[in-house]
Write a protein that holds these residues in place. Structure first.
Motif, PDB file in Angstrom:
ATOM      1  N   UNK A   1      18.517  -3.947   8.082  1.00 38.38           N
ATOM      2  CA  UNK A   1      17.747  -3.386   6.986  1.00 38.38           C
ATOM      3  C   UNK A   1      17.051  -4.500   6.216  1.00 38.38           C
ATOM      4  N   UNK A   2      15.858  -4.172   5.747  1.00 36.25           N
ATOM      5  CA  UNK A   2      15.072  -5.104   4.949  1.00 36.25           C
ATOM      6  C   UNK A   2      14.677  -4.415   3.656  1.00 36.25           C
ATOM      7  N   UNK A   3      14.777  -5.114   2.565  1.00 35.00           N
ATOM      8  CA  UNK A   3      14.339  -4.601   1.271  1.00 35.00           C
ATOM      9  C   UNK A   3      13.098  -5.375   0.834  1.00 35.00           C
ATOM     10  N   UNK A   4      12.121  -4.656   0.331  1.00 36.18           N
ATOM     11  CA  UNK A   4      10.850  -5.249  -0.087  1.00 36.18           C
ATOM     12  C   UNK A   4      10.578  -4.929  -1.549  1.00 36.18           C
ATOM     13  N   UNK A   5      10.120  -5.930  -2.282  1.00 34.93           N
ATOM     14  CA  UNK A   5       9.765  -5.746  -3.683  1.00 34.93           C
ATOM     15  C   UNK A   5       8.397  -6.362  -3.930  1.00 34.93           C
ATOM     16  N   UNK A   6       7.459  -5.528  -4.382  1.00 33.66           N
ATOM     17  CA  UNK A   6       6.111  -6.013  -4.688  1.00 33.66           C
ATOM     18  C   UNK A   6       6.011  -6.398  -6.163  1.00 33.66           C
ATOM     19  N   UNK A   7       5.107  -7.309  -6.436  1.00 36.44           N
ATOM     20  CA  UNK A   7       4.802  -7.691  -7.813  1.00 36.44           C
ATOM     21  C   UNK A   7       3.388  -8.256  -7.860  1.00 36.44           C
ATOM     22  N   UNK A   8       2.874  -8.382  -9.069  1.00 34.04           N
ATOM     23  CA  UNK A   8       1.585  -9.021  -9.251  1.00 34.04           C
ATOM     24  C   UNK A   8       0.433  -8.095  -9.587  1.00 34.04           C
ATOM     25  N   UNK A   9       0.694  -6.795  -9.586  1.00 35.81           N
ATOM     26  CA  UNK A   9      -0.378  -5.869  -9.926  1.00 35.81           C
ATOM     27  C   UNK A   9      -0.704  -5.903 -11.404  1.00 35.81           C
ATOM     28  N   UNK A  31      11.921  -9.013  11.151  1.00 33.61           N
ATOM     29  CA  UNK A  31      10.555  -8.577  10.835  1.00 33.61           C
ATOM     30  C   UNK A  31       9.587  -9.154  11.849  1.00 33.61           C
ATOM     31  N   UNK A  32       8.732  -8.314  12.432  1.00 34.13           N
ATOM     32  CA  UNK A  32       7.722  -8.867  13.341  1.00 34.13           C
ATOM     33  C   UNK A  32       6.311  -8.706  12.797  1.00 34.13           C
ATOM     34  N   UNK A  33       6.110  -7.825  11.817  1.00 33.50           N
ATOM     35  CA  UNK A  33       4.803  -7.757  11.154  1.00 33.50           C
ATOM     36  C   UNK A  33       4.997  -7.160   9.765  1.00 33.50           C
ATOM     37  N   UNK A  34       4.254  -7.693   8.814  1.00 38.50           N
ATOM     38  CA  UNK A  34       4.224  -7.139   7.460  1.00 38.50           C
ATOM     39  C   UNK A  34       2.787  -6.824   7.103  1.00 38.50           C
ATOM     40  N   UNK A  35       2.606  -5.652   6.517  1.00 40.22           N
ATOM     41  CA  UNK A  35       1.264  -5.228   6.150  1.00 40.22           C
ATOM     42  C   UNK A  35       1.173  -4.821   4.696  1.00 40.22           C
ATOM     43  N   UNK A  36      -0.013  -5.005   4.143  1.00 44.73           N
ATOM     44  CA  UNK A  36      -0.334  -4.472   2.820  1.00 44.73           C
ATOM     45  C   UNK A  36      -1.184  -3.222   3.012  1.00 44.73           C
ATOM     46  N   UNK A  37      -0.808  -2.178   2.306  1.00 45.37           N
ATOM     47  CA  UNK A  37      -1.512  -0.915   2.328  1.00 45.37           C
ATOM     48  C   UNK A  37      -1.917  -0.566   0.896  1.00 45.37           C
ATOM     49  N   UNK A  38      -2.912   0.297   0.776  1.00 48.46           N
ATOM     50  CA  UNK A  38      -3.273   0.789  -0.545  1.00 48.46           C
ATOM     51  C   UNK A  38      -3.621   2.260  -0.463  1.00 48.46           C
ATOM     52  N   UNK A  39      -3.401   2.930  -1.582  1.00 49.85           N
ATOM     53  CA  UNK A  39      -3.739   4.340  -1.665  1.00 49.85           C
ATOM     54  C   UNK A  39      -4.294   4.635  -3.042  1.00 49.85           C
ATOM     55  N   UNK A  40      -5.525   5.083  -3.048  1.00 46.86           N
ATOM     56  CA  UNK A  40      -6.173   5.477  -4.289  1.00 46.86           C
ATOM     57  C   UNK A  40      -5.971   6.970  -4.512  1.00 46.86           C
ATOM     58  N   UNK A  96       4.689  -3.088   3.753  1.00 42.38           N
ATOM     59  CA  UNK A  96       5.583  -2.484   4.749  1.00 42.38           C
ATOM     60  C   UNK A  96       5.893  -3.518   5.808  1.00 42.38           C
ATOM     61  N   UNK A  97       7.151  -3.593   6.179  1.00 43.44           N
ATOM     62  CA  UNK A  97       7.556  -4.478   7.262  1.00 43.44           C
ATOM     63  C   UNK A  97       8.079  -3.650   8.424  1.00 43.44           C
ATOM     64  N   UNK A  98       7.555  -3.939   9.592  1.00 39.42           N
ATOM     65  CA  UNK A  98       8.039  -3.318  10.818  1.00 39.42           C
ATOM     66  C   UNK A  98       9.058  -4.262  11.457  1.00 39.42           C
ATOM     67  N   UNK A 101      14.076  -4.162  15.617  1.00 37.59           N
ATOM     68  CA  UNK A 101      15.034  -3.113  15.932  1.00 37.59           C
ATOM     69  C   UNK A 101      15.496  -2.453  14.642  1.00 37.59           C
ATOM     70  N   UNK A 102      14.897  -1.331  14.353  1.00 39.39           N
ATOM     71  CA  UNK A 102      15.257  -0.616  13.147  1.00 39.39           C
ATOM     72  C   UNK A 102      14.053   0.031  12.518  1.00 39.39           C
ATOM     73  N   UNK A 103      14.279   0.870  11.521  1.00 38.96           N
ATOM     74  CA  UNK A 103      13.171   1.571  10.870  1.00 38.96           C
ATOM     75  C   UNK A 103      12.335   0.623  10.017  1.00 38.96           C
ATOM     76  N   UNK A 104      11.091   0.975   9.798  1.00 35.99           N
ATOM     77  CA  UNK A 104      10.228   0.200   8.918  1.00 35.99           C
ATOM     78  C   UNK A 104      10.722   0.299   7.485  1.00 35.99           C
TER      79      UNK A 104
END
Length: 116
Positions: A1-9, A31-40, A96-98, A101-104
């Motif tokens: 399991x991986x925990x992610x915390x964003x900041x800086x907005x 982790x093999x890839x991390x992406x930034x997503x946005x939703x307006x 988001x991190x993919x 072996x395990x869920x994103x």
């Protein structure tokens, strides 16, 4: 399991800059890839940028030339540097991190508002 915390907005004027951070903890070696997503509001979630475990990056055409993605040497934090911000960049930004072996894993998101 991986925990992610964003900041800086935050709130920034058009033409300004912000740097978002996505700090990972837990099984970061998986982790093999991390992406930034946005939703307006009222729009679909959009992939903004990705960085793989070996450092390969990809930037969406909509932000190319203005946004860059990077990470620190420990590979625990991924950054999204946003320059020349426009009102249409206003959105909730999430990372988001993919995993190998395990869920994103998703962070909780951080609000970016570009307004004068």
């Amino acid at each position: 399991q991986v925990q992610l915390v964003e900041s800086g907005g935050g709130l920034v004027q058009p033409g300004g800059s912000l740097r978002l951070s996505c700090a990972a903890s837990g099984s970061i070696f998986s982790i093999y890839v991390t992406g930034w997503y946005r939703q307006a509001p009222g729009k679909q979630r959009e992939l903004v940028a990705t960085i793989t475990s070996n450092g390969r990056t990809n930037i969406a055409d909509s932000v190319k030339g203005r946004f860059t993605i990077s990470r620190d040497n420990t590979k625990t934090t991924v950054y999204l540097q946003m320059n020349s911000l426009k009102p249409e960049d206003t959105a909730v930004y999430s990372c988001k991190s993919d995993l190998i072996n395990g869920p994103s894993s998703w962070g909780q998101g951080t609000q970016v508002t570009v307004s004068s």
